[in-house]
Scaffold this active site. Structure first.
Site, PDB file in Angstrom:
ATOM      1  N   GLU A  77       0.853  -1.190   0.000  1.00 57.35           N
ATOM      2  CA  GLU A  77       0.000   0.000   0.000  1.00 57.35           C
ATOM      3  C   GLU A  77       0.884   1.232   0.000  1.00 57.35           C
ATOM      4  O   GLU A  77       1.930   1.266   0.650  1.00 57.35           O
ATOM      5  CB  GLU A  77      -0.920   0.020   1.225  1.00 57.35           C
ATOM      6  CG  GLU A  77      -2.026  -1.020   1.211  1.00 57.35           C
ATOM      7  CD  GLU A  77      -3.044  -0.791   0.111  1.00 57.35           C
ATOM      8  OE1 GLU A  77      -3.241   0.377  -0.305  1.00 57.35           O
ATOM      9  OE2 GLU A  77      -3.654  -1.782  -0.346  1.00 57.35           O
ATOM     10  N   HIS A 120      -8.097  -2.048   0.389  1.00 55.34           N
ATOM     11  CA  HIS A 120      -6.993  -1.083   0.417  1.00 55.34           C
ATOM     12  C   HIS A 120      -6.374  -0.927   1.801  1.00 55.34           C
ATOM     13  O   HIS A 120      -5.549  -0.025   2.003  1.00 55.34           O
ATOM     14  CB  HIS A 120      -7.418   0.282  -0.140  1.00 55.34           C
ATOM     15  CG  HIS A 120      -7.776   0.224  -1.602  1.00 55.34           C
ATOM     16  ND1 HIS A 120      -6.950  -0.348  -2.552  1.00 55.34           N
ATOM     17  CD2 HIS A 120      -8.887   0.634  -2.271  1.00 55.34           C
ATOM     18  CE1 HIS A 120      -7.521  -0.273  -3.726  1.00 55.34           C
ATOM     19  NE2 HIS A 120      -8.703   0.309  -3.598  1.00 55.34           N
TER      20      HIS A 120
END
Length: 326
Positions: free
Chosen positions: A124, A280
Site C-alpha cells: 500500500e 486497500h
C-alpha cells in the site's frame, strides 16, 4: 503478511497485530496468548465443477452462527507489538489468529506444484510504500503458515505531509494511530523481512539471496515491477535478488479460467467470494488475495512464474505468459 457474504467492516480501531499460525519452524510464542475459538468462517471448495478451469463455488457458514462474528485483526499484534493479550475486552473486539480467515476444506483437484510455498504480497502507498504485508501459503496443504506485517514510514516527506497522507489513507479505517505507533523506515522493514525469511529457511544464506522453493504472488505487476524498485532507490538500498521474479495471480487466473479479471475484487466476485475486511488496507487485501489463491489451488490451478527480471539489467522485465493482463 493469508469469505462469507459481503461483509463491510466497521472502521478498525487502533489496536491491531498478527502472528504465526502453522510455522515452518518455531518462532516467537507469546506465553500470555490464549487459544482462539474455531473460525466462524470456513470457506470450502465444492468439487461439483465438472472440469479443471471451471471455478467451483465456495460455501460459507453463517457469520453469526453460534453467536460468533467476524472480527478485524489486531494490527499491533500483526507487528509483534500487542500489549493487551490479557485484556478480555480487547480480545473480544479483535482477532489474533490469522488462520481464522484462511481455512479451507480438502480438495481432490489440487495439482502438484513446482514450488513449496507462496508468499502473498500486497503493498500500500502510491507516493512511498506505507504498508508491507506478506502471507506464506503452503503449496500442498493450502494453509497459511505465517505472516509478516509492517507499516512503513516514508523517508522523503515532511512530518506535516506524512500526517495528512496517513489521515487520508488510514484514518478512514480507524488505524492511523496504529500506523503512527508502529511505522519504521523501509530499510529496517527489509532487514526484518529478510530475518523472517531466513527463520523459515526461505532465503539463501547470502544477504539479499534468492528465495528457496518459494515465490511471491501478487495481484498485478505493480508491486514488484514498479513500487519496490522505486522505494529501494528512495531508501538508497540495492534491489534484493529475491524480488527478481513473481507470480501475477491475474495472469494465472486468465489462463486457467479463460476469463479476464482486472483485479482482486473482480476475481472474488467471479469466484463467489465476499470480501472480508477493508479493501486497500494492505493486510486485509493480502488475506483476500491469499483466499483467491487457495480457491484456485483447490480448483487445480498450477502456479507458475509470470514475470522475471534480467539479473544483469534489473530494469528489464520479461513477461512469461503470452496471454496476460496488460
Amino acid at each position: 503478511m493469508a469469505f462469507p457474504k459481503a461483509i463491510v467492516t466497521r472502521p478498525l480501531l487502533p489496536l491491531l497485530f498478527s502472528f504465526s499460525t502453522t510455522t515452518l519452524k518455531p518462532l516467537f510464542i507469546n506465553p500470555t496468548s490464549r487459544p482462539m475459538r474455531p473460525s466462524p468462517y470456513i470457506p470450502f471448495v465444492s468439487l461439483s465443477a465438472a472440469q479443471v478451469g471451471e471455478p467451483s463455488t465456495p460455501a460459507f457458514p453463517s457469520p453469526r452462527k453460534s453467536g460468533e462474528r467476524w472480527r478485524p485483526m489486531c494490527l499491533y499484534y500483526t507487528q509483534g507489538k500487542c500489549t493487551k493479550m490479557e485484556d478480555p475486552i480487547h480480545m473480544e473486539k479483535f482477532n489474533h489468529d490469522c488462520s481464522r480467515d484462511l481455512q479451507v476444506k480438502n480438495s481432490n483437484r489440487i495439482c502438484s506444484q513446482h514450488l513449496d510455498y507462496f508468499l502473498v504480497l500486497d503493498l500500500e502507498g502510491k507516493i512511498e510504500i506505507l504498508e508491507f504485508p506478506v502471507l506464506i501459503i503452503d503449496a500442498k496443504t493450502m494453509n497459511v503458515v505465517d505472516f509478516f506485517h509492517r507499516f512503513v514510514r516514508p523517508s522523503e516527506m515532511s512530518e506535516k505531509r506524512i500526517n495528512e497522507y496517513i489521515e487520508g489513507k488510514y484514518g478512514k479505517f480507524g488505524v492511523d494511530r496504529v500506523w503512527h505507533d508502529t511505522a519504521i523506515p523501509f530499510k529496517d522493514v527489509l532487514q526484518e523481512f529478510e530475518a523472517w525469511l531466513t527463520q523459515h529457511e526461505l532465503l539463501g544464506e547470502e544477504v539479499g539471496g534468492c528465495l528457496n522453493q518459494a515465490a511471491f504472488v501478487t495481484c498485478g505487476n505493480w508491486d514488484l515491477k514498479t513500487k519496490v524498485p522505486e522505494q529501494c532507490k528512495v531508501a538508497k538500498v540495492k534491489l534484493p535478488s529475491y524480488f527478481m521474479e513473481w507470480i501475477n495471480l491475474k495472469d494465472v487466473y486468465l489462463n486457467f479460467y479463460k476469463r479476464r479479471a482486472t483485479g482482486m475484487m473482480t476475481m472474488m466476485k467471479e469466484l463467489h467470494m465476499p470480501l472480508l475486511g477493508s479493501h486497500h488496507l494492505g493486510f486485509d487485501d493480502s488475506k483476500n488475495i491469499a483466499r483467491v489463491l487457495q480457491h484456485m489451488l483447490a480448483d487445480g490451478a498450477l502456479m507458475q512464474i509470470t514475470a522475471r527480471r534480467d539479473h544483469n539489467s534489473p530494469e528489464k522485465v520479461e513477461f512469461l505468459f503470452k496471454n496476460r493482463i496488460r
